[in-house]
Each structure stands twice: as structure tokens, then as C-alpha cells.
Scaffold this motif. Structure first.
Motif, PDB file in Angstrom:
ATOM      1  N   SER A 189    -100.199 -35.112-124.818  1.00  0.00           N
ATOM      2  CA  SER A 189     -99.486 -35.524-123.401  1.00  0.00           C
ATOM      3  C   SER A 189     -97.973 -35.796-123.719  1.00  0.00           C
ATOM      4  O   SER A 189     -97.077 -35.879-123.215  1.00  0.00           O
ATOM      5  CB  SER A 189     -99.843 -36.704-122.627  1.00  0.00           C
ATOM      6  OG  SER A 189    -100.075 -37.813-123.727  1.00  0.00           O
ATOM      7  N   GLY A 190     -97.796 -36.305-125.180  1.00  0.00           N
ATOM      8  CA  GLY A 190     -96.422 -36.613-125.599  1.00  0.00           C
ATOM      9  C   GLY A 190     -96.259 -38.048-125.708  1.00  0.00           C
ATOM     10  O   GLY A 190     -95.276 -38.768-126.285  1.00  0.00           O
ATOM     11  N   ASP A 191     -97.266 -38.899-124.812  1.00  0.00           N
ATOM     12  CA  ASP A 191     -97.279 -40.228-124.778  1.00  0.00           C
ATOM     13  C   ASP A 191     -97.849 -40.915-125.875  1.00  0.00           C
ATOM     14  O   ASP A 191     -99.086 -40.850-126.011  1.00  0.00           O
ATOM     15  CB  ASP A 191     -97.739 -40.741-123.553  1.00  0.00           C
ATOM     16  CG  ASP A 191     -97.924 -42.224-123.144  1.00  0.00           C
ATOM     17  OD1 ASP A 191     -97.110 -42.941-124.318  1.00  0.00           O
ATOM     18  OD2 ASP A 191     -98.169 -42.799-122.240  1.00  0.00           O
ATOM     19  N   GLY A 251     -96.267 -38.642-130.852  1.00  0.00           N
ATOM     20  CA  GLY A 251     -96.063 -38.238-129.386  1.00  0.00           C
ATOM     21  C   GLY A 251     -94.783 -37.300-129.546  1.00  0.00           C
ATOM     22  O   GLY A 251     -94.348 -36.832-130.584  1.00  0.00           O
ATOM     23  N   ASN A 252     -94.143 -37.185-128.591  1.00  0.00           N
ATOM     24  CA  ASN A 252     -92.981 -36.072-128.397  1.00  0.00           C
ATOM     25  C   ASN A 252     -91.729 -37.012-128.784  1.00  0.00           C
ATOM     26  O   ASN A 252     -91.385 -37.965-128.193  1.00  0.00           O
ATOM     27  CB  ASN A 252     -92.720 -35.635-126.949  1.00  0.00           C
ATOM     28  CG  ASN A 252     -93.534 -34.669-126.457  1.00  0.00           C
ATOM     29  OD1 ASN A 252     -94.292 -34.171-127.485  1.00  0.00           O
ATOM     30  ND2 ASN A 252     -93.974 -34.445-125.191  1.00  0.00           N
ATOM     31  N   ASN A 253     -91.397 -36.734-130.047  1.00  0.00           N
ATOM     32  CA  ASN A 253     -90.113 -37.362-130.680  1.00  0.00           C
ATOM     33  C   ASN A 253     -90.264 -38.983-130.778  1.00  0.00           C
ATOM     34  O   ASN A 253     -89.314 -39.653-130.915  1.00  0.00           O
ATOM     35  CB  ASN A 253     -88.823 -37.191-129.869  1.00  0.00           C
ATOM     36  CG  ASN A 253     -88.511 -35.664-129.676  1.00  0.00           C
ATOM     37  OD1 ASN A 253     -88.631 -34.765-130.896  1.00  0.00           O
ATOM     38  ND2 ASN A 253     -88.403 -35.033-128.618  1.00  0.00           N
ATOM     39  N   CYS A 254     -91.612 -39.309-130.819  1.00  0.00           N
ATOM     40  CA  CYS A 254     -91.816 -40.618-131.170  1.00  0.00           C
ATOM     41  C   CYS A 254     -93.152 -40.818-131.584  1.00  0.00           C
ATOM     42  O   CYS A 254     -93.916 -39.848-131.926  1.00  0.00           O
ATOM     43  CB  CYS A 254     -91.889 -41.389-129.800  1.00  0.00           C
ATOM     44  SG  CYS A 254     -92.820 -40.773-128.559  1.00  0.00           S
ATOM     45  N   TYR A 255     -93.619 -42.101-132.169  1.00  0.00           N
ATOM     46  CA  TYR A 255     -94.924 -42.497-132.439  1.00  0.00           C
ATOM     47  C   TYR A 255     -95.037 -43.758-132.198  1.00  0.00           C
ATOM     48  O   TYR A 255     -94.121 -44.722-131.832  1.00  0.00           O
ATOM     49  CB  TYR A 255     -94.991 -42.295-134.313  1.00  0.00           C
ATOM     50  CG  TYR A 255     -94.097 -43.367-135.034  1.00  0.00           C
ATOM     51  CD1 TYR A 255     -94.676 -44.382-135.646  1.00  0.00           C
ATOM     52  CD2 TYR A 255     -92.674 -43.241-135.022  1.00  0.00           C
ATOM     53  CE1 TYR A 255     -94.032 -45.282-136.278  1.00  0.00           C
ATOM     54  CE2 TYR A 255     -92.045 -44.148-135.796  1.00  0.00           C
ATOM     55  CZ  TYR A 255     -92.814 -45.512-136.375  1.00  0.00           C
ATOM     56  OH  TYR A 255     -91.997 -46.284-137.183  1.00  0.00           O
ATOM     57  N   ASN A 264    -102.311 -36.768-133.086  1.00  0.00           N
ATOM     58  CA  ASN A 264    -101.290 -36.761-131.876  1.00  0.00           C
ATOM     59  C   ASN A 264    -101.977 -36.625-130.463  1.00  0.00           C
ATOM     60  O   ASN A 264    -103.127 -36.726-130.529  1.00  0.00           O
ATOM     61  CB  ASN A 264    -100.454 -35.229-131.957  1.00  0.00           C
ATOM     62  CG  ASN A 264    -101.378 -34.145-131.603  1.00  0.00           C
ATOM     63  OD1 ASN A 264    -102.641 -33.988-132.160  1.00  0.00           O
ATOM     64  ND2 ASN A 264    -100.844 -33.192-131.020  1.00  0.00           N
TER      65      ASN A 264
END
Length: 76
Positions: free
Chosen positions: A29-31, A63-67, A26
Motif C-alpha cells: 500500500s506504501g503506508d 513504504g513508498n519513499n519511507c520506512y 514491505n
């Protein structure tokens, strides 16, 4: 920042008699955009695995709610 280097990943794959591996990590940062280090590490593991018969099937970054999937993006 990487906590494991390619050498450790290949070592564990050999220890477990793996014929293929999938990398997943992961980005806090979420990005999920791969960093330069992500791309270099992926290439090193891909090349090292090819020499010894261990396929790298994918490298997924969460990431945050994504990959992001190297395989889906055509980067493998």
C-alpha cells in the motif's frame, strides 16, 4: 497478510546459528504503519527469541519513499 509466521523465522535463525535477527518487509500500500498483525508477530518473535538467546534488533517496514523502524519508534 503474512507469508511467514514467527515459527519459521525462529527456525531459520536457529538453523543459521544466528545470535540476532532483523525483520524487514514491505507494505504494498506504501503506508509503513504497522498493522495489528505486524505488532503481534513482532512481539511473538521478540518473546520466542528471548527464550533461546536470539535478539530481535529491529523490525523495519518499507513504504513508498519511507520506512518505519520499531526500534526507532521505541516499540522494541
Amino acid at each position: 497478510m503474512s507469508l511467514l509466521d514467527g515459527k519459521d523465522i525462529i527456525k531459520w535463525a536457529l538453523k543459521l546459528s544466528a545470535s540476532a535477527i532483523i525483520l524487514v518487509h514491505n507494505h504494498p500500500s506504501g503506508d509503513p504503519t504497522p498493522s495489528r498483525e505486524d505488532m503481534l508477530t513482532t512481539k511473538r518473535i521478540l518473546d520466542a527469541g528471548a527464550l533461546i538467546g536470539i535478539d530481535l534488533l529491529d523490525h523495519i517496514i518499507i513504504g513508498n519513499n519511507c520506512y518505519m523502524s520499531f526500534r526507532e519508534e521505541g516499540m522494541l
